[in-house]
Motif scaffolding. Sequence first.
Motif, PDB file in Angstrom:
ATOM      1  N   HIS A 256       0.808  -1.215   0.000  1.00 52.04           N
ATOM      2  CA  HIS A 256       0.000   0.000   0.000  1.00 52.04           C
ATOM      3  C   HIS A 256       0.843   1.269   0.000  1.00 52.04           C
ATOM      4  O   HIS A 256       1.876   1.360   0.688  1.00 52.04           O
ATOM      5  N   HIS A 257       0.381   2.233  -0.768  1.00 53.48           N
ATOM      6  CA  HIS A 257       0.950   3.583  -0.780  1.00 53.48           C
ATOM      7  C   HIS A 257      -0.197   4.564  -0.554  1.00 53.48           C
ATOM      8  O   HIS A 257      -1.132   4.626  -1.364  1.00 53.48           O
ATOM      9  N   PHE A 258      -0.143   5.288   0.550  1.00 48.66           N
ATOM     10  CA  PHE A 258      -1.203   6.223   0.910  1.00 48.66           C
ATOM     11  C   PHE A 258      -0.718   7.649   0.703  1.00 48.66           C
ATOM     12  O   PHE A 258       0.435   7.989   1.028  1.00 48.66           O
ATOM     13  N   LEU A 259      -1.592   8.489   0.172  1.00 49.46           N
ATOM     14  CA  LEU A 259      -1.242   9.894  -0.003  1.00 49.46           C
ATOM     15  C   LEU A 259      -0.895  10.522   1.342  1.00 49.46           C
ATOM     16  O   LEU A 259      -1.650  10.405   2.308  1.00 49.46           O
ATOM     17  N   ALA A 260       0.246  11.166   1.407  1.00 49.79           N
ATOM     18  CA  ALA A 260       0.649  11.858   2.637  1.00 49.79           C
ATOM     19  C   ALA A 260      -0.188  13.131   2.803  1.00 49.79           C
ATOM     20  O   ALA A 260      -0.480  13.835   1.832  1.00 49.79           O
ATOM     21  N   PHE A 265       0.865  21.787   6.270  1.00 45.40           N
ATOM     22  CA  PHE A 265       1.991  22.624   5.848  1.00 45.40           C
ATOM     23  C   PHE A 265       1.580  23.596   4.733  1.00 45.40           C
ATOM     24  O   PHE A 265       2.433  24.249   4.126  1.00 45.40           O
ATOM     25  N   GLY A 266       0.257  23.636   4.462  1.00 44.51           N
ATOM     26  CA  GLY A 266      -0.236  24.511   3.417  1.00 44.51           C
ATOM     27  C   GLY A 266       0.136  24.061   2.027  1.00 44.51           C
ATOM     28  O   GLY A 266       0.208  24.871   1.097  1.00 44.51           O
ATOM     29  N   LEU A 267       0.351  22.747   1.864  1.00 41.53           N
ATOM     30  CA  LEU A 267       0.774  22.205   0.580  1.00 41.53           C
ATOM     31  C   LEU A 267      -0.300  21.282   0.010  1.00 41.53           C
ATOM     32  O   LEU A 267      -0.943  20.525   0.753  1.00 41.53           O
TER      33      LEU A 267
END
Length: 301
Positions: A256-260, A265-267
């Motif tokens: 699994h790869h989950f969106l960070a 951080f306003g990104l």
Amino acid sequence: MTTMLGQNQYGKAENRVVRVTRDGGTHHVKDLNVSVALSGDMDDVHLSGSNANVLPTDTTKNTVFAFAKEYGIDSAEAFGIHLARHFVTSQQPIHRARIRIEEYAWERIPVTDQDRAGHSFVRRGQETRTAEVSYDGEHWQVVSGLAGLVVLNSTDSEFHGFVKDAYTTLQETRDRILATEVNARWRFAWTGGAGQEPPRWEESYTAVRGDLLGAFAETYSLSLQQSLFAMGSRVIDGSAAAGAIDEVRLSLPNKHHFLADLAPFGLKNDNEVYLAADRPYGLIEGTVLRDGAEALIPVTD
């Protein structure tokens, strides 16, 4: 008496044998981990302790190393066939032999000193090649395979439309990373019958590995199950040139790869930064068969 003896086997496991073939200054290395299991008329050794029908496991170990010298190692499958035939045909009490092999590949290290160019190696790749050969005195069953082949598609994968209940938190996605570790076994149609030519083992392994990778890369995936079926189908459809394959069993852990979450951080994370999680993981398993073929590769040992 309230008990009876059921299925049983014995042998020597994990015999690590390295065979170096010297062709002048160029050397070739075969590095195998060989496990031998024998079965047959073995009731007495279990019920009374009589060893009259028992070939010592130490002897099976010695045979592995002696055969590496006598026959060489052209391929894991061919070496397993030599061993299985020997144990079943040379020992009357032994009716069936199963040889399991893992192969660790090496490639030459490029060097400028040509006098040393043929005999320095580095372990190649992540996957381990496997082979299992069974023989009952009449019929062969050869199951080749690989384990630990890690692959990743950074796009062309979705996951949505799934069942949701009170405990579902996973969000649907139209674009995700799809990554897995391919663990595959494939059974050849060849059984050693009259007029049957053995498959070209080395060529077949290369072809199947390429088919697995090609199908993974070229399938626009709505689920890992869909990719699994495409990979197994590609192997069966493409196998005729190097020996027909009737069955492919795949085990694909979903890496699994989950969106960070970059919002603090306003990104904005536009499918660019992921958290790679190693556990827990989804485990997708399945078998793909040629039409009319029977499933014979065991789900578990």
